[in-house]
Design an enzyme around this catalytic site. Structure first.
Site, mmCIF file in Angstrom:
data_model
loop_
_atom_site.group_PDB
_atom_site.id
_atom_site.type_symbol
_atom_site.label_atom_id
_atom_site.label_comp_id
_atom_site.label_asym_id
_atom_site.label_seq_id
_atom_site.Cartn_x
_atom_site.Cartn_y
_atom_site.Cartn_z
ATOM 1 N N HIS A 140 0.832 -1.205 0.000
ATOM 2 C CA HIS A 140 0.000 0.000 0.000
ATOM 3 C C HIS A 140 0.863 1.249 0.000
ATOM 4 C CE1 HIS A 140 -2.728 2.986 2.144
ATOM 5 N NE2 HIS A 140 -3.295 2.771 0.977
ATOM 6 N N HIS A 164 -7.766 8.352 -4.810
ATOM 7 C CA HIS A 164 -8.507 7.094 -4.817
ATOM 8 C C HIS A 164 -9.733 7.147 -5.725
ATOM 9 C CE1 HIS A 164 -6.470 6.255 -0.786
ATOM 10 N NE2 HIS A 164 -6.113 5.280 -1.586
ATOM 11 N N ARG A 239 -6.662 17.002 19.778
ATOM 12 C CA ARG A 239 -7.158 16.415 21.028
ATOM 13 C C ARG A 239 -8.618 16.774 21.189
ATOM 14 N NH1 ARG A 239 -9.012 13.322 24.161
ATOM 15 N NH2 ARG A 239 -8.388 13.024 26.329
ATOM 16 N N CYS A 286 -0.746 18.560 25.442
ATOM 17 C CA CYS A 286 -1.688 17.709 26.150
ATOM 18 C C CYS A 286 -1.059 17.229 27.450
ATOM 19 C CB CYS A 286 -2.057 16.525 25.270
ATOM 20 S SG CYS A 286 -3.204 15.367 26.039
ATOM 21 N N TYR A 424 -7.287 14.876 34.674
ATOM 22 C CA TYR A 424 -6.195 15.829 34.538
ATOM 23 C C TYR A 424 -5.676 16.313 35.896
ATOM 24 C CZ TYR A 424 -7.578 15.727 29.668
ATOM 25 O OH TYR A 424 -7.890 15.307 28.401
#
Length: 582
Positions: A140, A164, A239, A286, A424
């Site tokens: 691929h 594609h 995120r 993050c 968090y």
């Protein structure tokens, strides 16, 4: 070379422009202990309506020879529609495509979903048909990204690549067709596409390394992260906690309440026209960046982020301070209010929205540079990054930089959101899920000093003939603390060298030196050093120091925590030195 391989190479040539960042797999997948099997349905030429199903192991050419033999000996219809080399096709009975299609087996979605690995076989669906692409995975052009679609539909993934949508690509795919998807499952696919809350999520750049699809979370390859001081928006780490909301900028409204005067309602145009526009270059990270290194010590809960859940951008918008002053903030408010809460437009099936809060003094500080941003890198915010308006809280963990902002509330209390109260937060390595008490720990705001090596990658090979090795990476510290030094070791920390820091791209003027306490952007760094004589392997280590002389801990274990946040130990990669004669 087989006809399939030739077609795959042709496809590769067509797709080269899309693969400049993607590794091309040059080795075929290893055969599993239990080989995958191809099934063939043979229809006899006599009056009997009985059919037979034969199974043969997939072993490259032996499979082709077996099929050719069966076709030549029985005059049967090859149900799978595989195209063979011309020499083999001469022995096959020519039949109309429709006749072949009519004999294909019917598979349920449940059966397709069982084939998601190279060991079990990789099956996908497209336009109601089922394809076994196991042999194609290694060829691929986009590398193993095609495995993201394993066991499911190709359409959402192919939508990322315009190449594609060409006839020759579909012809190549047709060689791997093994059946049809059951009609009721086809209907279900269409209904899921329309009812799936993630179905309207935006397209993403295929170079991103995906940690989860729903919600979408991904990071760029480290080797391109450090190529640009300002991270292009398309590869800025993504995120998301919930589906990306679709917001009409013309009807967008931002509500500000909790202040004397009854609140304030602002349109996007109000933010742009009624308040001065400010621009801030700021790094967002993050809380779970580098969580994979904590997972290597002991399993934690959370997305398995590598080192690239961090990026740097130029943000522009109205200052939060200016908007709060317009809404009625005065000196008396600080006597009772301590927090500013934010609420997004993204929500789950229970209508619960994402929320977070920051300290009031950060929000109101003239040096805090908190923005209600409507631009990113000179363009309107992309959908994944909060269009039309998000909060940018420089120096603060990404989780507090609420996207798709709908509401601001000045309050005596922190946000009651799950992500503020029960996530968090950092804990002792001794704390486990049986003993954790989220109320006992403060919510993460400013992040600790951080650095990582982006080049070379762990496991890379360098030639001794090069005589030198170049090491690159990033460094950043939360709270506006400026990184003043990055130390690099090639021998696991026994000896050290100082890297060169930069705050701009090569050939361009660097960013102005920030005022004390307002160093919101990262530093990129680089070191070129001689290869140590006789060394067969290098353990390259980096550590950063900020202007408060905060330094990174040397190992992960002492800072391990059950959520895998605040991972900022020395970053290490191992590199093999290849001798010239190897």
């Amino acid at each position: 070379m087989t006809h399939k391989k030739i077609n795959a190479m042709l496809l590769f040539r067509c797709c080269r422009c899309l693969t400049q960042f993607a590794p091309f797999l040059t080795q075929r997948p290893q055969a599993s202990a239990a080989p995958a099997w191809y099934a063939i349905r043979l229809v006899g030429g006599g009056s009997s309506n009985r059919d037979q199903r034969w199974e043969y192991p997939r072993h490259g050419r032996s499979w082709t020879q077996a099929v050719a033999g069966l076709l030549a000996g029985t005059g049967a219809v090859l149900a799978y529609g595989l195209h063979h080399h011309k020499a083999e096709e001469a022995n096959a009975v020519s039949v109309p495509v429709k006749a072949k299609t009519s004999q294909l087996p019917i598979f349920s979605q449940e059966e397709v979903t069982k084939h998601r690995t190279l060991q079990d076989g990789v099956w996908v669906t497209y336009d109601g048909a089922v394809y076994d692409i196991t042999e194609f995975v290694a060829m691929h052009p986009g590398g193993d990204k095609i495995l993201l679609a394993a066991g499911g539909a190709l359409e959402p993934f192919w939508a990322l690549y315009a190449v594609h949508n060409q006839e020759h690509v579909l012809n190549i795919l047709s060689e791997y067709k093994v059946g049809e998807l059951r009609a009721e499952d086809q209907k279900q696919q269409h209904s899921v596409a329309s009812s799936d809350p993630y179905s309207s999520d935006p397209e993403r750049h295929p170079v991103l390394r995906v940690n989860s699809l729903k919600p979408f979370n991904a990071e760029p390859p480290p080797e391109i992260l450090s190529d640009s001081y300002v991270t292009p928006s398309a590869i800025f780490f993504k995120r998301n906690h919930l589906p990306v909301p679709q917001v009409d900028p013309a009807s967008y409204e931002l509500h500000v309440d909790g202040l004397p005067g009854g609140g304030l309602k602002l349109s996007l145009e109000d933010l742009k026209n009624r308040f001065p526009k400010h621009t801030v270059t700021a790094t967002l990270q993050c809380a779970g960046n580098r969580r994979s290194e904590m997972n290597a010590v002991k399993q934690v809960k959370g997305l398995n982020w590598g080192i690239a859940a961090i990026s740097n951008a130029k943000w522009a918008g109205a200052r939060l301070r200016d908007v709060l002053l317009e809404a009625g903030y005065g000196p008396d408010v600080a006597l009772w209010a301590h927090h500013v809460q934010f609420e997004g437009l993204d929500k789950d099936v229970t209508e619960t929205t994402y929320g977070a809060s920051i300290p009031l003094n950060k929000a109101m500080s003239e040096e805090g540079d908190v923005l209600l941003a409507y631009e990113m890198n000179g363009e309107p915010l992309p959908a994944d990054h909060g269009f039309p308006v998000r909060v940018v809280v420089p120096g603060t963990v990404g989780a507090r930089n609420v996207k798709w902002l709908s509401k601001i509330t000045v309050s005596a209390d922190e946000s009651a959101s799950h992500w503020q109260q029960n996530d968090y937060k950092g804990f002792s390595p001794a704390t486990d899920w049986d003993t954790v008490n989220f109320k006992s720990a403060p919510a993460i705001q400013e992040l600790p000093v951080q650095s990582a090596i982006t080049v070379p990658a762990n496991g890379a090979v360098v030639s001794r003939a090069d005589e030198e090795v170049t090491v690159k990476g990033y460094a950043w510290s939360g709270g506006g603390r400026e990184v003043v030094r990055v130390d690099v070791s090639l021998d696991g920390g026994k000896t050290w060298q100082v890297a060169q820091l930069r705050s701009g791209d090569r050939g361009q003027a660097p960013e102005p030196s920030p005022p004390p306490g307002r160093a919101w952007a990262w530093k990129l760094w680089e070191l070129t050093a001689p290869l140590p004589p006789e060394a067969q392997q290098l353990e390259i280590v980096c550590k950063a120091v900020d202007n408060s002389y905060n330094m990174q801990p040397d190992t992960v274990a002492p800072i391990w925590n059950l959520r895998g946040v605040l991972s900022n130990a020395w970053h290490r990669v191992k590199v093999t030195v290849r001798d010239d004669e190897d």
